[in-house]
Design an enzyme around this catalytic site. Sequence first.
Site, PDB file in Angstrom:
ATOM      1  N   LYS A 189     -38.101 -10.433 -81.885  1.00 26.90           N
ATOM      2  CA  LYS A 189     -37.824 -11.770 -82.412  1.00 26.90           C
ATOM      3  C   LYS A 189     -36.576 -12.347 -81.762  1.00 26.90           C
ATOM      4  O   LYS A 189     -35.456 -11.932 -82.052  1.00 26.90           O
ATOM      5  CB  LYS A 189     -37.624 -11.752 -83.928  1.00 26.90           C
ATOM      6  CG  LYS A 189     -37.751 -13.169 -84.473  1.00 26.90           C
ATOM      7  CD  LYS A 189     -37.027 -13.425 -85.761  1.00 26.90           C
ATOM      8  CE  LYS A 189     -35.610 -13.887 -85.616  1.00 26.90           C
ATOM      9  NZ  LYS A 189     -35.413 -15.157 -84.903  1.00 26.90           N
ATOM     10  N   GLU A 264     -25.601  -4.281 -83.687  1.00 27.45           N
ATOM     11  CA  GLU A 264     -24.573  -4.721 -82.727  1.00 27.45           C
ATOM     12  C   GLU A 264     -24.039  -6.033 -83.262  1.00 27.45           C
ATOM     13  O   GLU A 264     -24.734  -7.051 -83.203  1.00 27.45           O
ATOM     14  CB  GLU A 264     -25.192  -4.947 -81.335  1.00 27.45           C
ATOM     15  CG  GLU A 264     -25.846  -3.730 -80.715  1.00 27.45           C
ATOM     16  CD  GLU A 264     -24.842  -2.675 -80.283  1.00 27.45           C
ATOM     17  OE1 GLU A 264     -23.668  -3.007 -80.070  1.00 27.45           O
ATOM     18  OE2 GLU A 264     -25.254  -1.510 -80.187  1.00 27.45           O
ATOM     19  N   CYS A 298     -19.788 -11.526 -77.745  1.00 26.89           N
ATOM     20  CA  CYS A 298     -19.356 -10.709 -78.887  1.00 26.89           C
ATOM     21  C   CYS A 298     -18.077  -9.954 -78.561  1.00 26.89           C
ATOM     22  O   CYS A 298     -17.231  -9.749 -79.414  1.00 26.89           O
ATOM     23  CB  CYS A 298     -20.468  -9.758 -79.296  1.00 26.89           C
ATOM     24  SG  CYS A 298     -21.134  -8.849 -77.911  1.00 26.89           S
ATOM     25  N   GLU A 399     -14.304 -14.251 -86.439  1.00 29.04           N
ATOM     26  CA  GLU A 399     -14.931 -14.513 -85.140  1.00 29.04           C
ATOM     27  C   GLU A 399     -15.300 -15.998 -85.059  1.00 29.04           C
ATOM     28  O   GLU A 399     -16.054 -16.503 -85.899  1.00 29.04           O
ATOM     29  CB  GLU A 399     -16.191 -13.660 -84.990  1.00 29.04           C
ATOM     30  CG  GLU A 399     -16.835 -13.806 -83.621  1.00 29.04           C
ATOM     31  CD  GLU A 399     -18.141 -13.036 -83.504  1.00 29.04           C
ATOM     32  OE1 GLU A 399     -18.973 -13.121 -84.417  1.00 29.04           O
ATOM     33  OE2 GLU A 399     -18.321 -12.342 -82.483  1.00 29.04           O
TER      34      GLU A 399
HETATM   35  P1  NAD Z   1     -27.209 -14.432 -86.163  1.00 27.12           P
HETATM   36  O1  NAD Z   1     -26.783 -13.227 -86.926  1.00 27.12           O
HETATM   37  O2  NAD Z   1     -27.176 -15.736 -86.853  1.00 27.12           O
HETATM   38  O3  NAD Z   1     -28.712 -14.260 -85.636  1.00 27.12           O
HETATM   39  C1  NAD Z   1     -29.104 -13.174 -84.830  1.00 27.12           C
HETATM   40  C2  NAD Z   1     -30.596 -12.976 -85.001  1.00 27.12           C
HETATM   41  O4  NAD Z   1     -30.857 -12.582 -86.338  1.00 27.12           O
HETATM   42  C3  NAD Z   1     -31.420 -14.240 -84.770  1.00 27.12           C
HETATM   43  O5  NAD Z   1     -32.620 -13.890 -84.126  1.00 27.12           O
HETATM   44  C4  NAD Z   1     -31.695 -14.715 -86.184  1.00 27.12           C
HETATM   45  O6  NAD Z   1     -32.854 -15.502 -86.288  1.00 27.12           O
HETATM   46  C5  NAD Z   1     -31.855 -13.402 -86.914  1.00 27.12           C
HETATM   47  N1  NAD Z   1     -31.612 -13.461 -88.348  1.00 27.12           N
HETATM   48  C6  NAD Z   1     -30.844 -14.336 -89.033  1.00 27.12           C
HETATM   49  N2  NAD Z   1     -30.904 -14.067 -90.361  1.00 27.12           N
HETATM   50  C7  NAD Z   1     -31.714 -12.999 -90.508  1.00 27.12           C
HETATM   51  C8  NAD Z   1     -32.158 -12.249 -91.630  1.00 27.12           C
HETATM   52  N3  NAD Z   1     -31.778 -12.540 -92.865  1.00 27.12           N
HETATM   53  N4  NAD Z   1     -32.987 -11.209 -91.420  1.00 27.12           N
HETATM   54  C9  NAD Z   1     -33.368 -10.874 -90.169  1.00 27.12           C
HETATM   55  N5  NAD Z   1     -32.989 -11.561 -89.067  1.00 27.12           N
HETATM   56  C10 NAD Z   1     -32.162 -12.606 -89.230  1.00 27.12           C
HETATM   57  O7  NAD Z   1     -26.340 -14.425 -84.846  1.00 27.12           O
HETATM   58  P2  NAD Z   1     -26.298 -15.534 -83.701  1.00 27.12           P
HETATM   59  O8  NAD Z   1     -25.553 -16.704 -84.246  1.00 27.12           O
HETATM   60  O9  NAD Z   1     -27.642 -15.731 -83.126  1.00 27.12           O
HETATM   61  O10 NAD Z   1     -25.427 -14.774 -82.593  1.00 27.12           O
HETATM   62  C11 NAD Z   1     -24.070 -14.722 -82.607  1.00 27.12           C
HETATM   63  C12 NAD Z   1     -23.545 -13.436 -83.205  1.00 27.12           C
HETATM   64  O11 NAD Z   1     -24.097 -12.316 -82.514  1.00 27.12           O
HETATM   65  C13 NAD Z   1     -22.052 -13.290 -83.050  1.00 27.12           C
HETATM   66  O12 NAD Z   1     -21.493 -12.819 -84.252  1.00 27.12           O
HETATM   67  C14 NAD Z   1     -21.888 -12.252 -81.957  1.00 27.12           C
HETATM   68  O13 NAD Z   1     -20.680 -11.536 -82.008  1.00 27.12           O
HETATM   69  C15 NAD Z   1     -23.063 -11.391 -82.219  1.00 27.12           C
HETATM   70  N6  NAD Z   1     -23.400 -10.628 -81.004  1.00 27.12           N
HETATM   71  C16 NAD Z   1     -23.100  -9.296 -80.965  1.00 27.12           C
HETATM   72  C17 NAD Z   1     -23.359  -8.561 -79.820  1.00 27.12           C
HETATM   73  C18 NAD Z   1     -23.033  -7.102 -79.728  1.00 27.12           C
HETATM   74  O14 NAD Z   1     -23.533  -6.460 -78.812  1.00 27.12           O
HETATM   75  N7  NAD Z   1     -22.222  -6.539 -80.612  1.00 27.12           N
HETATM   76  C19 NAD Z   1     -23.923  -9.197 -78.708  1.00 27.12           C
HETATM   77  C20 NAD Z   1     -24.217 -10.558 -78.786  1.00 27.12           C
HETATM   78  C21 NAD Z   1     -23.951 -11.263 -79.949  1.00 27.12           C
END
Ligand code: NAD
Length: 508
Positions: A189, A264, A298, A399
Amino acid sequence: MILEKADIESALISNSITQKMYINGEWVLSESNQIREIINPANGEVIGTVTEGSAEDAKKAIEAARKAFYENGWMNSKARHRAELLLQISNKLEERKEEFAYLDTLNNGKTLRESLGDVEDAVNQLRYYAGLATKPHGQTYDVPDDIQAMVVREPIGVVGLIVPWNYPLVMANQKIAAALAAGCTVVVKPAQQTPLSVIRLFEIIDEVGFPPGVVNLVLGPGSKVGAELVSNPDVDKISFTGGTDTGIRLMKSAADTVKKISLELGGKSPNIVFADADFEAAVDYALYAIFANQGQVCSAGSRLLLEESLYETFVPELVKRAKMIKVGPGWVEGIEMGPLVSEDHMNTVLDYIEIGKNEGATLLCGGNRIVEGDFAKGYFVEPTIFGDTTPNMRIVQEEIFGPVLAIQTFKTEEEAIALANGTAFGLAGAVFSTDGAKAHRVIRQLRAGITWINTYHPTFNEAPWGGYKQSGIGRDLGTYGFEEYLETKQINVSLKVEPSGFFQGYKE
Ligand code: NAD
């Protein structure tokens, strides 16, 4: 490389029709009959439409993945066969490198040089895991009885792969490559804002020809489609990359089915610069640490920890260079920083800038949305730097995930370490110093999973990626990332087939 209009059109060519999901080896529209418009964040234009998936669609994909694994033989698929399929994907992806890079630039906003780097990484990930699939796994043990004790590694089963928007292709690809190499079936997804390059990757997956149900793609909101993957008892594992708040929700939901999860999550990573650092390298990397990918990384170095005596020389130079970063559409040659991914996210970042001002931090540069001319149509924010921060400020603790740097100062090594570790996160961190012993000493004290000395950001598919503390659980990439998709089975084989003699009562 410059992206001409013709290039854009050819990159988007199959986006002129509503893009579908890929479930059980077929391209399908969602039962919801809804579509989502996909936006180019550099100009606000619609660049495609995709079917908006629902929980029902996720259920179908899970069912297909389950059948493929447990009933149709993928559970016993051969590593060499899986490796060959992964290599075919890598070759086809490499042939279409520019097209995929354009797509991520148009959909996410990142500069073309960064998107190209992402596609190259993705190609390499597929090759790395194709290689790893056929390498020896498992152990044998020397035990006291006449038993041959051994451990075999087996695929975990059906895995849900949920990824964010900041590295649309590469984040999905690294999980797909590792999970398939391990022998799992997957339901992927992507983030709802940035699905285009992953949909295109599935065109290749379709061409390569996996058995139906082995690799599935679902689209739509995390709250419905992602949440279904996490709560559904037929999913054996979730590998998630995204925000810490979402990760916390996921972990709670996964607990109901004791589902294995790896997370992650976010970061607020310290970049520590000592007075004895190589000045040029330290200034250069301080900029790169925070402003690469518009700060939407991130592991971004979003906190610069400066030794106090360096402040007067370092900060003016840093601010001067930040003001000169060339901001614009990511496909234009020479552009160094693109727009943020969406209007919503831009507003979150701008809100944080207001919070920083209200908390009493000094705005040293930037702080605004860029609205001159055509910029007004996109979601551009100036490279922003705050000085005079205190450790408890929200802009130091939370963040922001945008081009906003908070500078903290320290007098001693101990203070630098305490400040560096003084947030809930533990994803990454760096130390700049020409004193090798000190640099090592400090890096060993950082409670973080990804660290650097005298550099920032270089990471490799061969090495594990992940965080301490609230930055996550488990690791992606390298052999550690592969292990996340494997179960561990103990097998004990008797070398002397005879009764145990444990119960003797029947003899009386
Ligand atoms: P997000 O948590 O809003 O969404 C990430 C994914 O999760 C999306 O596909 C979203 O649709 C899905 N999602 C959202 N709510 C959900 C739920 N209740 N159940 C299941 N899936 C759900 O994050 P974002 O805004 O897309 O990305 C930014 C974040 O990702 C930042 O906090 C960043 O630090 C983190 N990130 C971490 C890493 C790492 O390797 N540690 C890498 C890239 C991004």
